[in-house]
Design an enzyme around this catalytic site. Structure first.
Site, PDB file in Angstrom:
ATOM      1  N   GLU A 174       8.282 -19.098 -46.906  1.00 38.69           N
ATOM      2  CA  GLU A 174       9.024 -19.414 -45.710  1.00 38.69           C
ATOM      3  C   GLU A 174      10.127 -18.433 -45.829  1.00 38.69           C
ATOM      4  OE1 GLU A 174       9.958 -23.337 -44.808  1.00 38.69           O
ATOM      5  OE2 GLU A 174       7.578 -24.020 -44.998  1.00 38.69           O
ATOM      6  N   GLU A 233       8.054 -26.252 -32.615  1.00 36.81           N
ATOM      7  CA  GLU A 233       7.283 -27.646 -33.077  1.00 36.81           C
ATOM      8  C   GLU A 233       8.345 -28.828 -32.529  1.00 36.81           C
ATOM      9  OE1 GLU A 233       5.028 -27.553 -36.938  1.00 36.81           O
ATOM     10  OE2 GLU A 233       6.584 -26.074 -37.242  1.00 36.81           O
ATOM     11  N   LYS A 274       9.178 -32.184 -35.058  1.00 31.32           N
ATOM     12  CA  LYS A 274       9.287 -32.174 -36.229  1.00 31.32           C
ATOM     13  C   LYS A 274      10.541 -32.965 -36.557  1.00 31.32           C
ATOM     14  CE  LYS A 274       9.358 -28.627 -39.537  1.00 31.32           C
ATOM     15  NZ  LYS A 274      10.013 -27.534 -40.176  1.00 31.32           N
ATOM     16  N   GLU A 277      15.714 -27.718 -36.596  1.00 29.62           N
ATOM     17  CA  GLU A 277      14.092 -27.766 -37.110  1.00 29.62           C
ATOM     18  C   GLU A 277      13.195 -27.498 -36.000  1.00 29.62           C
ATOM     19  OE1 GLU A 277      12.834 -28.097 -39.988  1.00 29.62           O
ATOM     20  OE2 GLU A 277      14.466 -27.864 -41.274  1.00 29.62           O
TER      21      GLU A 277
END
Ligand SMILES: *[C@@H]1O[C@H](CO)[C@@H](O)[C@H](O)[C@H]1NC(C)=O
Ligand SMILES: *[C@@H]1O[C@H](CO)[C@@H](O)[C@H](O)[C@H]1NC(C)=O
Ligand SMILES: *[C@@H]1O[C@H](CO)[C@@H](O)[C@H](O)[C@H]1NC(C)=O
Ligand SMILES: *[C@@H]1O[C@H](CO)[C@@H](O)[C@H](O)[C@H]1NC(C)=O
Ligand SMILES: *[C@@H]1O[C@H](CO)[C@@H](O)[C@H](O)[C@H]1NC(C)=O
Length: 481
Positions: free
Chosen positions: A267, A317, A320, A328
Site C-alpha cells: 500500500e 470507503e 472504514k 481513513e
C-alpha cells in the site's frame, strides 16, 4: 559524462522503463468498506479502462472474483485478521485454498498470484492480538498451496505495516534498519519461511502518516519534489521518506540474512480529505511525483530498478474505521461513485489527464436533505446532528476537512444530507422532528460537496418490498380476526 550523453542515457532508461512497466505494471488496492458499493463488474471495467493490471483484495469475495475471471488481471487475494486463528488448522487452510484459490485456477479463471495472510497483523495498536496466529496461518496456507501444486506460481505473504522495522535513535539512517525488538524472532521465522518458498516480503509505506503523526516532520520530505534537507547515510543522500523507509526495510531483511528478498509495496498513497494535509493538492503532488519514478524504474538507492507497488486505494470507503484518523475514508484515487478526484497519469508519462471514470453508474434522484429554514425550536439540533453523523460519514466536517468552514446551519444540513443519502433517500429519514426538509436544489457550498449517493449494489430492503411485506402482514392479521 557529457550532458548529451546523460540525455541519451536517460532516454534509453526511459524506454527500458516503459517496456518493463508494460510487462510488470502497477497495482491498486480494492477495498470494499463502503455503504454503497459499485458493482464488481463496474469496478473491473474501471481497472481495464485505466490499464490497471494488478489488484490487491482484502478477502476473496465470490462476486469480486467472478467479475475478475477471464480478465487476466493479476490478483492478490486476502485472509482477514479475524480468520487467522481458523487458519491455524491445516484442514481449514486447505479448505480456504480449495474454495478461494484452486477453484479459480483454470483457463478463463482468476489469475491469482499472491495470498495476503492477514492485513498489518503486527500493528502496535493491535496490542499483540495476532502475534501467535499469523505465522502458523502463513505456513499452513503456503503448504496447502504447495500441496495443491500451485505453490510455484502462487505465494503467500504477510502485508505488514512499516512499524515492524525501524532505525535506532542512536543511528537513525536506513542502513541501520532492524526489526522491532518485540517481534524480532517472529519476523526472523517469517522471513526465513518466505525465503524458503521464494515468496516476497510485503510492506505498506505511508509518507502521509509520517507527516500526520509527527508535527515537526519536514513537509517536503514526504513528497518527491526535493527541497527537504537530505538525510546522509554512508555516502547516499536520501531526498524523501519513501526511499528511506523502503531501504530501512531492505536493511532489516539484511539483518536477518535475507537482504536480497523481493519487497512488494502493498500500500502507498495519499488521502484527499479528513486532515489539514489530506487534500486534493497534496494527493496530486504525491502521486504525480511517485508515478514517473515507478515508470522509470528508478527504485531506491539500495534497490534500484522495478518495485511492485499497489496504490491505496482505488475508491473512497465511507464505513472504514476512523480510529487512525478522519482521513481513513478518503484514500481513493476515485470517489465513492467511481469519479476521478484529480489528474493522474498512471503510466508515469506526466500527462495532465483524468483517469477514466466508472461507467453506467446509477445515482439516486437529485434530492438533498437540509435544515428546514422554517424550523422554530432548534434546541434539539445538536442531538439530531450527532445522531445523523453516528449513522453516516461526517468526516468532511471535521477540522482540516473540506466542509470545516460551514456555518452552524450548513453543518446541520450536511449531517442531515449524509444520513438521508445513507438511508437511500427514504423520505422518513429527512425529518428529524420537523428540523429537516428535502430540497431539489443542489445545496453544495464551494469546495464542500453535498453528495448524492449511488444506487447500492449491496442488497437493501426497498420501500416497495417493505410495503408488500406489510400488506401481507395486515392481510394475515385480518384473517386471524
Ligand atoms: C473464502 O473466502 C471467503 C471470502 O473472504 C470467506 O468468506 C470464506 O470463508 C473462505 N472459504 C473458506 C473455506 O474458508
Ligand atoms: C490496546 O490497548 C489500548 C490501551 O490499553 C486500548 O485502548 C486499545 O483498545 C487496545 N486495542 C485493541 C485492538 O485491543
Ligand atoms: C502467545 O503465546 C505466548 C506463549 O505461548 C503466550 O504467553 C501469550 O499470552 C500469547 N499471546 C496472545 C496474545 O495470545
Ligand atoms: C461545524 O461542525 C464542525 C465539526 O463538528 C465543528 O468543528 C464546527 O465548529 C461547526 N461549526 C459551527 C459554526 O458550529
Ligand atoms: C452540486 O454542486 C457541486 C458543486 O457546486 C457539483 O460539484 C456537483 O456535481 C453538483 N451535484 C449534482 C448532483 O449536480
Amino acid at each position: 559524462m557529457g550532458k548529451v550523453c546523460i540525455h541519451w542515457l536517460i532516454m534509453f532508461l526511459g524506454l527500458l522503463g516503459c517496456s518493463v512497466l508494460g510487462e510488470e505494471g502497477l497495482g491498486v488496492n480494492w477495498g470494499t468498506m463502503a455503504s454503497h458499493k459499485l458493482l464488481p463488474k463496474t469496478v473491473v471495467q474501471m481497472l481495464i479502462d485505466n490499464g490497471i493490471k494488478k489488484v490487491k483484495l482484502f478477502d476473496a469475495d465470490q462476486s469480486t472474483m467472478g467479475a475478475l475471471a477471464g480478465t487476466g488481471i493479476e490478483v492478490m487475494v486476502g485472509i482477514p485478521n479475524d480468520q487467522l486463528l481458523a487458519m491455524n488448522s491445516y484442514e481449514r487452510a486447505k479448505n480456504w485454498v480449495r474454495q478461494n484459490v484452486t477453484r479459480y485456477n483454470f483457463n478463463g479463471g482468476v489469475h491469482i498470484k499472491y495470498v495476503a495472510v492477514g492485513n498489518e497483523p503486527f500493528l502496535s495498536s493491535y496490542n499483540g492480538s495476532f502475534l501467535n496466529v499469523t505465522f502458523p496461518a502463513l505456513e499452513n496456507i503456503q503448504n496447502a498451496l504447495n500441496e495443491a501444486r500451485v505453490g510455484d506460481s502462487i505465494k503467500a505473504t504477510v502485508p505488514s505495516n512499516a512499524d515492524v522495522y525501524y532505525s535506532p535513535e542512536s543511528n537513525p539512517v536506513p542502513s541501520a534498519g532492524i526489526f522491532r525488538s518485540d517481534i524480532s524472532s517472529l519476523m526472523t521465522q517469517i522471513v526465513d519461511f518466505l525465503a524458503k518458498n521464494k515468496a516476497p516480503f510485503t510492506v505498506n509505506i505511508y509518507p502521509f502518516l509520517s507527516l500526520y503523526l509527527n508535527p515537526s516532520f519536514p513537509q517536503n520530505y514526504a513528497f518527491f519534489d526535493g527541497g527537504a534537507t537530505p538525510v546522509a547515510d554512508n555516502g547516499v543522500q536520501y531526498m524523501n521518506v519513501f526511499d528511506a523507509n523502503f531501504d530501512t526495510c531492505v536493511s532489516a531483511l539484511n539483518s536477518v540474512g535475507h537482504g536480497d528478498m523481493t519487497i512488494i509495496v502493498g500500500e502507498v498513497g495519499w488521502p484527499t480529505d479528513g486532515d489539514k494535509n489530506a487534500n486534493i493538492a497534496n494527493a496530486y503532488k504525491f502521486y504525480n511525483g511517485l508515478m514517473p519514478r515507478l515508470a522509470a524504474n528508478t527504485g531506491t538507492p539500495r534497490r534500484p530498478g522495478y518495485i511492485e507497488v499497489y496504490l491505496f486505494g482505488l475508491l473512497d470507503e465511507d464505513i472504514k474505521s476512523i480510529a487512525p484518523g478522519n482521513f481513513e475514508r478518503h484514500w481513493g484515487i476515485f470517489r465513492y461513485d467511481g469519479q476521478p478526484k484529480f489528474a493522474l497519469d498512471l503510466s508515469g508519462q506526466g500527462q495532465n489527464k483524468l483517469l477514466v471514470p466508472a461507467k453506467n453508474v446509477e445515482y439516486l434522484p437529485n434530492q438533498w436533505c437540509m435544515l428546514n429554514p422554517n424550523a422554530q425550536d432548534l434546541s434539539m439540533l445538536g442531538d439530531k446532528i450527532s445522531y445523523a453523523c453516528s449513522l453516516s460519514d461526517c468526516t468532511a466536517l471535521m477540522y482540516g476537512s473540506s466542509c470545516n468552514n460551514l456555518d452552524a446551519n450548513g453543518n446541520a444540513s450536511y449531517a442531515f444530507n449524509m444520513y438521508f443519502q445513507a438511508q437511500n433517500q427514504n423520505p422518513l429519514s429527512c425529518n428529524f422532528q420537523g428540523l429537516a426538509t428535502v430540497s431539489t436544489q443542489n445545496i453544495s457550498q464551494g469546495s464542500c460537496l453535498f453528495p448524492i449517493q449511488i444506487k447500492s449494489a449491496s442488497p437493501f430492503r426497498s420501500p416497495s418490498v417493505g410495503f408488500a411485506v406489510t400488506t401481507v402482514f395486515v392481510f394475515v392479521f385480518m384473517l386471524l380476526l
